[in-house]
Design a protein around this motif. Structure first.
Motif, mmCIF file in Angstrom:
data_model
loop_
_atom_site.group_PDB
_atom_site.id
_atom_site.type_symbol
_atom_site.label_atom_id
_atom_site.label_comp_id
_atom_site.label_asym_id
_atom_site.label_seq_id
_atom_site.Cartn_x
_atom_site.Cartn_y
_atom_site.Cartn_z
ATOM 1 N N THR A 13 0.818 -1.223 0.000
ATOM 2 C CA THR A 13 0.000 0.000 0.000
ATOM 3 C C THR A 13 0.850 1.272 0.000
ATOM 4 O OG1 THR A 13 -0.135 0.178 2.421
ATOM 5 C CG2 THR A 13 -1.794 -1.206 1.321
ATOM 6 N N LEU A 14 2.153 1.135 -0.070
ATOM 7 C CA LEU A 14 3.034 2.288 0.064
ATOM 8 C C LEU A 14 2.762 3.360 -0.997
ATOM 9 C CD1 LEU A 14 5.284 3.709 1.552
ATOM 10 C CD2 LEU A 14 6.935 2.405 0.204
ATOM 11 N N ALA A 15 2.633 2.970 -2.254
ATOM 12 C CA ALA A 15 2.372 3.959 -3.312
ATOM 13 C C ALA A 15 1.056 4.683 -3.052
ATOM 14 C CB ALA A 15 2.364 3.284 -4.681
ATOM 15 N N ALA A 16 0.047 3.952 -2.611
ATOM 16 C CA ALA A 16 -1.248 4.571 -2.307
ATOM 17 C C ALA A 16 -1.124 5.514 -1.112
ATOM 18 C CB ALA A 16 -2.298 3.490 -2.028
ATOM 19 N N ALA B 6 0.426 8.706 -2.343
ATOM 20 C CA ALA B 6 -0.544 9.490 -3.111
ATOM 21 C C ALA B 6 -1.569 10.138 -2.181
ATOM 22 C CB ALA B 6 -1.232 8.606 -4.142
ATOM 23 N N HIS B 7 -1.938 9.439 -1.125
ATOM 24 C CA HIS B 7 -2.940 9.962 -0.187
ATOM 25 C C HIS B 7 -2.381 11.096 0.679
ATOM 26 C CE1 HIS B 7 -6.246 10.084 2.667
ATOM 27 N NE2 HIS B 7 -5.364 9.900 3.645
ATOM 28 N N HIS B 8 -1.201 10.890 1.246
ATOM 29 C CA HIS B 8 -0.649 11.857 2.209
ATOM 30 C C HIS B 8 0.148 12.988 1.558
ATOM 31 C CE1 HIS B 8 -1.968 9.599 5.685
ATOM 32 N NE2 HIS B 8 -1.435 8.502 5.187
ATOM 33 N N LEU B 9 0.641 12.772 0.335
ATOM 34 C CA LEU B 9 1.426 13.779 -0.395
ATOM 35 C C LEU B 9 2.533 14.410 0.461
ATOM 36 C CD1 LEU B 9 -1.471 15.561 -2.295
ATOM 37 C CD2 LEU B 9 0.129 13.849 -3.198
ATOM 38 N N PRO B 10 3.403 13.579 1.025
ATOM 39 C CA PRO B 10 4.485 14.146 1.852
ATOM 40 C C PRO B 10 5.493 14.906 0.990
ATOM 41 C CG PRO B 10 4.890 11.834 1.448
ATOM 42 C CD PRO B 10 3.531 12.135 0.870
ATOM 43 N N ARG B 11 6.098 15.906 1.573
ATOM 44 C CA ARG B 11 7.176 16.618 0.888
ATOM 45 C C ARG B 11 8.533 16.148 1.398
ATOM 46 N NH1 ARG B 11 6.181 22.232 1.859
ATOM 47 N NH2 ARG B 11 8.217 22.541 0.914
#
Length: 197
Positions: A42-45, A48-53
């Motif tokens: 689930t890492l890619a999801a 995409a969900h959290h949009l970390p910088r």
């Protein structure tokens, strides 16, 4: 340095239990921790969900493999990666650097040190991005130049033009059609390929 870190959305990726003080040190440095996840399917999801910088990796061993997994999950969306680990193996360090890690910290989680490492890692990431952008532009220009030269060669052969005449003809056509010279050249190559087939 702190201003660049302030409220920076940060995702922690932990392979195993992360050190208790890592989260506290990141918060004290000014990061906003959006989640702590594992390096699973689930890492890619999650990214995409959290949009970390900023992505902070925490692992006792196989740090290079974790960095590669995270870089793969990031895809084309590059983000600064920091590794906190006790893995000092040369192969892990090499794999982490190849994956684009901006900082690789071995056994060093202290508030003042974490803040400094974050600042250096963010600066290094910006520098890497600048170099990658310059490399991309240079490669694009080179590829465009090759396409233009090939199209120019076709015009020279077909219409018995000199090099300057062929180039001027292409420039004039590109301006009339409101196209970039490289785009017009690619169209000429496509037409030539169609006629030859």
């Amino acid at each position: 340095m702190t201003s660049a870190i302030a409220s920076l959305p940060t995702l922690i990726v932990s392979a195993g239990p992360s050190p208790d003080n890592l989260r506290a040190c990141l918060l004290e440095a000014g990061c906003t921790i959006v989640a702590e996840v594992g390096p699973d399917a689930t890492l890619a999801a999650q990214l995409a969900h959290h949009l970390p910088r900023l992505i902070v990796l925490s692992t006792a061993r196989a740090a290079g493999q974790l960095a590669s997994t995270v870089a793969l999950a990031c895809g084309a969306e590059r983000r600064p990666l920091l590794v906190f680990t006790s893995d000092a193996s040369e192969s892990s360090i090499d794999a982490a650097i190849t994956a684009g890690v901006a900082a690789y910290v071995i056994d060093g989680i202290e508030p003042a040190r974490v803040r400094a490492v974050l600042g250096v890692a963010l600066a290094r990431f910006r520098q890497q991005q600048k170099l990658l952008d310059e490399l991309y532009r240079a490669r694009t220009k080179l590829a465009e130049r090759k396409v233009i030269d090939r199209a120019k060669g076709i015009l020279m052969a077909r219409y018995k033009l000199g090099e300057d005449e062929a180039y001027q003809k292409m420039r004039s056509m590109a301006m009339n059609k409101k196209l970039k010279l490289a785009d017009l050249a690619q169209r000429l190559l496509d037409v030539e390929e169609l006629l030859d087939s």
